[in-house]
Design a protein around this motif. Structure first.
Motif, short mmCIF file in Angstrom:
data_model
loop_
_atom_site.label_atom_id
_atom_site.label_comp_id
_atom_site.label_asym_id
_atom_site.label_seq_id
_atom_site.Cartn_x
_atom_site.Cartn_y
_atom_site.Cartn_z
N THR A 92 18.47 7.25 21.82
CA THR A 92 18.75 8.47 21.06
C THR A 92 19.63 8.16 19.86
OG1 THR A 92 18.57 9.89 23.01
CG2 THR A 92 19.80 10.75 21.15
N VAL A 93 20.69 7.38 20.09
CA VAL A 93 21.58 6.99 19.00
C VAL A 93 20.81 6.20 17.94
CG1 VAL A 93 23.57 5.55 18.38
CG2 VAL A 93 23.64 6.98 20.44
N ASN A 94 19.94 5.30 18.38
CA ASN A 94 19.17 4.48 17.46
C ASN A 94 18.22 5.31 16.63
OD1 ASN A 94 16.63 2.58 16.92
ND2 ASN A 94 18.44 1.29 17.07
N TRP A 95 17.44 6.16 17.29
CA TRP A 95 16.46 6.98 16.59
C TRP A 95 17.13 7.94 15.61
CZ3 TRP A 95 12.69 8.72 21.10
CH2 TRP A 95 11.86 7.64 21.43
N CYS A 96 18.20 8.60 16.07
CA CYS A 96 18.86 9.60 15.22
C CYS A 96 19.48 8.94 13.99
CB CYS A 96 19.93 10.33 16.03
SG CYS A 96 20.50 11.85 15.25
N THR A 97 20.09 7.78 14.18
CA THR A 97 20.68 7.05 13.06
C THR A 97 19.62 6.64 12.05
OG1 THR A 97 22.42 6.20 14.52
CG2 THR A 97 22.12 5.09 12.40
N TYR A 98 18.47 6.20 12.55
CA TYR A 98 17.39 5.77 11.67
C TYR A 98 16.84 6.94 10.86
CZ TYR A 98 13.18 3.19 10.28
OH TYR A 98 12.20 2.58 9.55
N VAL A 99 16.64 8.07 11.52
CA VAL A 99 16.14 9.27 10.83
C VAL A 99 17.14 9.69 9.74
CG1 VAL A 99 15.59 11.72 11.07
CG2 VAL A 99 14.78 10.09 12.78
N TYR A 100 18.43 9.68 10.10
CA TYR A 100 19.46 10.06 9.12
C TYR A 100 19.48 9.08 7.95
CZ TYR A 100 24.03 10.35 6.94
OH TYR A 100 25.05 10.43 6.01
N ALA A 101 19.36 7.78 8.23
CA ALA A 101 19.42 6.76 7.18
C ALA A 101 18.33 6.98 6.14
CB ALA A 101 19.29 5.37 7.79
N LEU A 165 22.59 0.77 14.19
CA LEU A 165 21.21 0.46 14.56
C LEU A 165 21.13 -0.85 15.33
CD1 LEU A 165 19.32 1.46 11.29
CD2 LEU A 165 19.16 2.59 13.51
N SER A 166 21.83 -1.86 14.84
CA SER A 166 21.78 -3.17 15.49
C SER A 166 22.43 -3.15 16.87
CB SER A 166 22.50 -4.20 14.60
OG SER A 166 22.49 -5.47 15.20
N ILE A 167 23.60 -2.54 16.97
CA ILE A 167 24.33 -2.52 18.24
C ILE A 167 23.62 -1.66 19.28
CG2 ILE A 167 26.48 -1.77 19.35
CD1 ILE A 167 27.92 -2.58 16.73
N SER A 168 23.15 -0.49 18.87
CA SER A 168 22.48 0.41 19.82
C SER A 168 21.19 -0.23 20.34
CB SER A 168 22.19 1.77 19.18
OG SER A 168 21.34 1.64 18.06
N TRP A 169 20.42 -0.87 19.45
CA TRP A 169 19.17 -1.50 19.90
C TRP A 169 19.45 -2.74 20.73
CZ3 TRP A 169 14.41 0.29 20.15
CH2 TRP A 169 13.39 -0.58 20.50
N GLY A 170 20.50 -3.49 20.37
CA GLY A 170 20.84 -4.68 21.13
C GLY A 170 21.22 -4.34 22.57
N PHE A 171 22.06 -3.32 22.75
CA PHE A 171 22.44 -2.92 24.10
C PHE A 171 21.28 -2.24 24.83
CE2 PHE A 171 26.86 -3.46 22.69
CZ PHE A 171 27.39 -4.09 23.82
#
Length: 302
Positions: A92-101, A165-171
């Motif tokens: 969720t954090v990854n997707w939302c950050t990407y959409v916002y970016a 994006l990097s940290i959320s996807w990595g974890f």
């Protein structure tokens, strides 16, 4: 019968595998164009529709592959559901950050995040899983850290979009490995958990008159309806590619997506690129080249 489809990937790469990989990474790479068309919406609304419309598609995949039965044990295990909740939160954090970016004109930072991700993952493996790093991999991580420091100095702030994006996807990738279900079953569990929150949010938006599915334009309605397809189709294509290509090939081809995002940000979205930022990207690309060379050499040695 099964060996004719899967055996080639054990010894080498297959043309069909390359086709699947190009399709999956290409679709992910051009995702910013789709998201840009929804940039006038809240990232949370886009995310909610992405979740809700993915659920029936994920269910259909399990139905067709006859793997729904695998979920019985998962639903009965509190530990499995807790881990699925953690991975659902991370995605969720990854997707939302990407959409916002993309919506806010920071697609270049999004591309940087996905370029950094493989390097962050190997650093995570070294730190948490005590995996041994080759000297070239250590050097690649140091170069990436220097690039992040340069970007921080240039912008006067941390490149938080890239790092998030990097940290959320990595974890996410790390915890996903410990989830005791297959990839399709895991994806269904994640979107099922998120739908519990996303569906009421969409209903509230529509009832309050602020939602764009019924109160927006016809284009908004169709684009939001396609959110599930835009999410699930590349994932399903990628799953087939992974079976028909060597791991090292998949590892190299993953850079297609951030490369497409970077080029779209520069030439389509016209996002600014100053010399300092370009130099930082050159450092990141150099780090990735070093990492990829080391990975290929280790793979051949094995």
């Amino acid at each position: 019968m099964a060996s004719s489809e899967t055996t080639p990937a054990l010894n080498g790469d297959t043309p069909k595998g390359f086709a699947y990989a190009f399709a999956a990474y290409g679709l992910w790479g051009f995702m910013p164009i789709y998201l840009k068309m929804l940039s006038h919406l809240s990232p949370f609304e886009v995310l909610a529709h992405r979740v809700v419309w993915s659920l029936p598609l994920a269910a259909l995949v399990l139905l067709v592959t006859r793997r729904f039965g695998d979920l019985k044990a998962a639903f009965a295990s509190g530990k499995t559901m807790a881990m699925a909740f953690v991975t659902a939160c991370l995605i969720t954090v990854n997707w939302c950050t990407y959409v916002y970016a993309v919506a806010s004109g920071h697609a270049i930072e999004a591309a940087l995040g996905y370029f950094i991700n493989p390097l962050f993952s190997i650093m995570l493996g070294s730190t948490l899983l005590k995996e041994k790093l080759a000297p070239a991999q250590k050097a690649a991580i140091v170069i990436a850290l220097i690039a992040v420091a340069i970007l921080t100095w240039d912008a006067g702030r941390l490149p938080w979009i890239s790092l998030t994006l990097s940290i959320s996807w990595g974890f996410y990738a790390l915890f996903r490995k410990t989830l005791p279900v297959g990839p399709n079953q895991g994806f269904f569990l994640e979107v099922a958990i998120l739908t519990v929150f996303a569906l009421p949010y969409i209903i509230w938006l529509e009832m309050s008159g602020t939602g764009h599915f019924t109160h927006g334009t016809v284009s908004d309605t169709w684009l939001l309806s396609a959110a599930g397809l835009a999410t699930a189709i590349p994932l399903m294509i990628y799953a087939n590619a992974a079976k028909l290509l060597r791991l090292s090939t998949i590892g190299i081809m993953q850079y297609m997506t951030p490369t497409f995002v970077f080029l779209i940000a520069i030439f389509v979205f016209k996002e600014p690129m100053n010399p300092v930022k370009l130099f930082a990207f050159v450092l990141i690309w150099s780090a990735l080249a070093l990492y990829s060379f080391s990975m290929l050499r280790n793979y051949r040695a094995r």
